[in-house]
Design a protein around this motif. Structure first.
Motif, PDB file in Angstrom:
ATOM      1  N   LEU A 157       0.591  -1.014   0.266  1.00 26.14           N
ATOM      2  CA  LEU A 157      -0.047  -0.081   0.103  1.00 26.14           C
ATOM      3  C   LEU A 157       0.877   1.387  -0.144  1.00 26.14           C
ATOM      4  N   GLN A 158       2.137   1.280   0.399  1.00 29.42           N
ATOM      5  CA  GLN A 158       2.587   2.382   0.628  1.00 29.42           C
ATOM      6  C   GLN A 158       3.396   2.725  -0.606  1.00 29.42           C
ATOM      7  N   ALA A 162       2.798   5.638  -3.057  1.00 30.52           N
ATOM      8  CA  ALA A 162       3.923   7.032  -3.439  1.00 30.52           C
ATOM      9  C   ALA A 162       3.321   7.133  -5.873  1.00 30.52           C
ATOM     10  N   VAL A 163       2.838   6.554  -5.752  1.00 30.73           N
ATOM     11  CA  VAL A 163       3.098   6.490  -7.454  1.00 30.73           C
ATOM     12  C   VAL A 163       1.546   6.577  -8.085  1.00 30.73           C
ATOM     13  N   PRO A 168      -4.184   5.326  -2.920  1.00 29.32           N
ATOM     14  CA  PRO A 168      -5.668   4.522  -2.492  1.00 29.32           C
ATOM     15  C   PRO A 168      -5.207   4.633  -0.834  1.00 29.32           C
ATOM     16  N   ASP A 169      -5.966   3.928  -0.372  1.00 29.71           N
ATOM     17  CA  ASP A 169      -6.112   4.331   1.494  1.00 29.71           C
ATOM     18  C   ASP A 169      -6.263   3.052   1.995  1.00 29.71           C
TER      19      ASP A 169
END
Length: 270
Positions: A157-158, A162-163, A168-169
């Protein structure tokens, strides 16, 4: 964060603790509102069932409640997060557990994440995870200390945040057979043509306490094995966990969702 380790305030636990070395234990995370533990009977049931499955001794309910309430009483806010962690304790040779085991317990308190309020009002955006959960029916549903899969999912997710724009949460998580299980932070429910659905967690995933409460009070919810295509047809979706309660999904893989009829009815059940 403040913590009680086996009833004594502290921050250190032994390097030979089996929870640290092998993930040999379980935990539950509890919302505190107005200095009261929320859904405590569900959390206590979770601890009992998981410790029984893992054959780990569990201290009595009165002791855990007393320790949690002591931390809550001295906390600087009426809202908080209580985490109760149980490990098998120390000892044993390699993976083999000591016989008998003397479990360790850690009861800690921390503040509620600041962004939760905004999510509850505005909803969250969710994408799809590429990482898959292993199929292991013996541990499915349990919240053990073995959370490496969830760590990898949060790392994914991280990386996506970044991209990707918009960021998204949360991510939809499937098992190795591509059946939906949950999201990285909770269980998932959706409505399609008037029928509510949630995934079967027999093979993988965590059975959250909010999910259990909602299913107990709403037996009409259909539990099944669903692939992503079913979710993409949803009229509305929400994610739930013990700290967030119910959070609406406003966007799934670029599809905007605006209908949130569940909120007034379902939230009152919690």
């Amino acid at each position: 964060m403040r913590a009680l380790i086996n009833g004594e305030e502290g921050e250190l636990i032994g390097v030979s603790d089996r929870g640290l070395n092998y993930g040999d234990g379980c935990f539950t995370t509890i919302a505190v509102r107005e200095r009261e533990l929320q859904l405590w009977p569900r959390h206590w049931q979770r601890l009992q069932q998981t410790c029984a499955r893992l054959k780990i001794p569990l201290v009595d309910e009165h002791t855990l409640l007393a320790e949690a309430k002591l931390l809550i009483e001295h906390h600087d806010s009426v809202s908080a997060v209580i985490k109760i962690l149980i490990s098998r304790g120390e000892g044993g040779r390699g993976y083999a557990p000591p016989m008998p085991s003397n479990s360790n317990r850690v009861v800690s308190i921390s503040h509620v994440p600041s962004h939760y309020g905004a999510w509850q009002k505005q909803g969250i955006r969710i994408a799809q995870a590429s990482f898959r959960l292993a199929i292991q029916p013996e541990f499915a549903g349990l919240k053990t200390l073995n959370r490496l899969e969830q760590v990898m999912l949060k790392q994914e997710l991280q990386d996506l945040r970044a991209v990707m724009e918009p960021k998204p949460d949360d991510l939809i998580v499937s098992d190795a057979d591509d059946y939906i299980c949950e999201t990285t932070m909770g269980n998932i429910f959706w409505r399609h043509n008037g029928q509510w659905h949630t995934p079967d967690l027999t093979n993988a995933g965590i059975e959250g306490v909010v999910r259990a409460e909602l299913l107990a009070q709403n037996p009409q919810v259909r539990i099944g094995r669903y692939r992503l295509e079913s979710l993409l047809q949803a009229d509305e979706i929400f994610v739930c966990n013990a700290l967030l309660g119910l959070v609406p999904v406003s966007n799934i893989k670029g599809i905007e969702l605006s209908v949130r009829t569940y909120s007034k009815h379902w939230q009152t059940l919690l």
